[in-house]
Design a protein around this motif. Structure first.
Motif, PDB file in Angstrom:
ATOM      1  N   GLN A  13      41.103  15.253  43.829  1.00 14.66           N
ATOM      2  CA  GLN A  13      39.778  15.568  44.351  1.00 14.66           C
ATOM      3  C   GLN A  13      39.104  16.637  43.496  1.00 14.66           C
ATOM      4  OE1 GLN A  13      40.290  16.664  48.476  1.00 14.66           O
ATOM      5  NE2 GLN A  13      40.195  14.531  49.141  1.00 14.66           N
ATOM      6  N   PRO A  14      37.785  16.678  43.518  1.00  9.46           N
ATOM      7  CA  PRO A  14      37.087  17.743  42.791  1.00  9.46           C
ATOM      8  C   PRO A  14      37.579  19.115  43.231  1.00  9.46           C
ATOM      9  CG  PRO A  14      35.543  16.077  43.518  1.00  9.46           C
ATOM     10  CD  PRO A  14      36.855  15.720  44.138  1.00  9.46           C
ATOM     11  N   LYS A  88      36.505  18.561  37.706  1.00 15.12           N
ATOM     12  CA  LYS A  88      35.184  18.070  38.049  1.00 15.12           C
ATOM     13  C   LYS A  88      35.140  16.554  37.867  1.00 15.12           C
ATOM     14  CE  LYS A  88      33.083  22.308  36.203  1.00 15.12           C
ATOM     15  NZ  LYS A  88      32.085  22.857  35.259  1.00 15.12           N
ATOM     16  N   LEU A  89      34.145  15.940  38.473  1.00 18.18           N
ATOM     17  CA  LEU A  89      34.000  14.494  38.346  1.00 18.18           C
ATOM     18  C   LEU A  89      33.933  14.075  36.880  1.00 18.18           C
ATOM     19  CD1 LEU A  89      31.347  13.822  41.134  1.00 18.18           C
ATOM     20  CD2 LEU A  89      33.824  13.520  41.289  1.00 18.18           C
ATOM     21  N   SER A 123      37.906  12.279  41.921  1.00 20.53           N
ATOM     22  CA  SER A 123      37.046  11.576  42.863  1.00 20.53           C
ATOM     23  C   SER A 123      37.280  12.105  44.262  1.00 20.53           C
ATOM     24  CB  SER A 123      37.334  10.070  42.824  1.00 20.53           C
ATOM     25  OG  SER A 123      36.579   9.389  43.808  1.00 20.53           O
ATOM     26  N   SER A 124      36.195  12.123  45.048  1.00 21.45           N
ATOM     27  CA  SER A 124      36.329  12.528  46.436  1.00 21.45           C
ATOM     28  C   SER A 124      36.526  11.311  47.332  1.00 21.45           C
ATOM     29  CB  SER A 124      35.104  13.318  46.868  1.00 21.45           C
ATOM     30  OG  SER A 124      33.927  12.577  46.618  1.00 21.45           O
TER      31      SER A 124
END
Length: 124
Positions: A13-14, A88-89, A123-124
Motif C-alpha cells: 500500500q502507499p 508511492k504509486l 496500490s491501495s
C-alpha cells in the motif's frame, strides 16, 4: 556464469515499505559496483534508482527516491539491498539490479550484468 537474482518484490500500500535483495554469483563481487534500476511498461528505458560503489564507500540515489530509498551491500554474502520506505504509486515498476566493474554509475548502459527483475506494485 554470472547470475544476479532479485527477490523481495510484491504488492504494498502507499506509504508502506519493501526490501529488495539481489544475490550475485559468478563474479568477484567486491570489485563490482551495484545499481538498482526500474522500468514501467510505459517507458522503454530503465530509470536509475540507486547505486553503491564496489567498496560501499559511496552511495547515490535518484532525486525521485532520495530520502525514501536506501541502498546497501554485504560483500561477504555477495548481496545488495534496496530498502524502500514511503512507497508511492509512482514507484510501481519492475526493479532490476545490475553490476558494473569499478565505480558506480547512474547510466544503465555502463552496467555489464543484469538480473531478471522483481515487480513492485504500490496500490491501495
Amino acid at each position: 556464469q554470472v547470475q544476479l537474482v532479485e527477490i523481495g518484490g510484491g504488492l504494498v500500500q502507499p506509504g508502506g515499505s519493501l526490501r529488495l535483495s539481489c544475490a550475485a554469483s559468478g563474479l568477484p563481487f567486491s570489485r563490482y559496483s551495484m545499481g538498482w534500476f526500474r522500468r514501467t511498461p510505459e517507458k522503454e528505458e530503465r530509470e536509475f534508482v540507486a547505486a553503491i560503489n564496489y567498496n560501499g564507500a559511496g552511495t547515490y540515489t535518484s532525486e525521485s527516491v532520495r530520502g525514501r530509498f536506501i541502498i546497501s551491500r554485504d560483500n561477504v554474502k555477495n548481496e545488495v539491498y534496496l530498502q524502500m520506505n514511503g512507497l508511492k504509486l509512482e514507484d510501481t515498476a519492475k526493479y532490476y539490479c545490475a553490476a558494473v566493474l569499478g565505480r558506480a554509475s547512474n547510466s544503465a548502459s555502463a552496467y555489464n550484468y543484469w538480473g531478471q527483475g522483481t515487480q513492485v506494485t504500490v496500490s491501495s
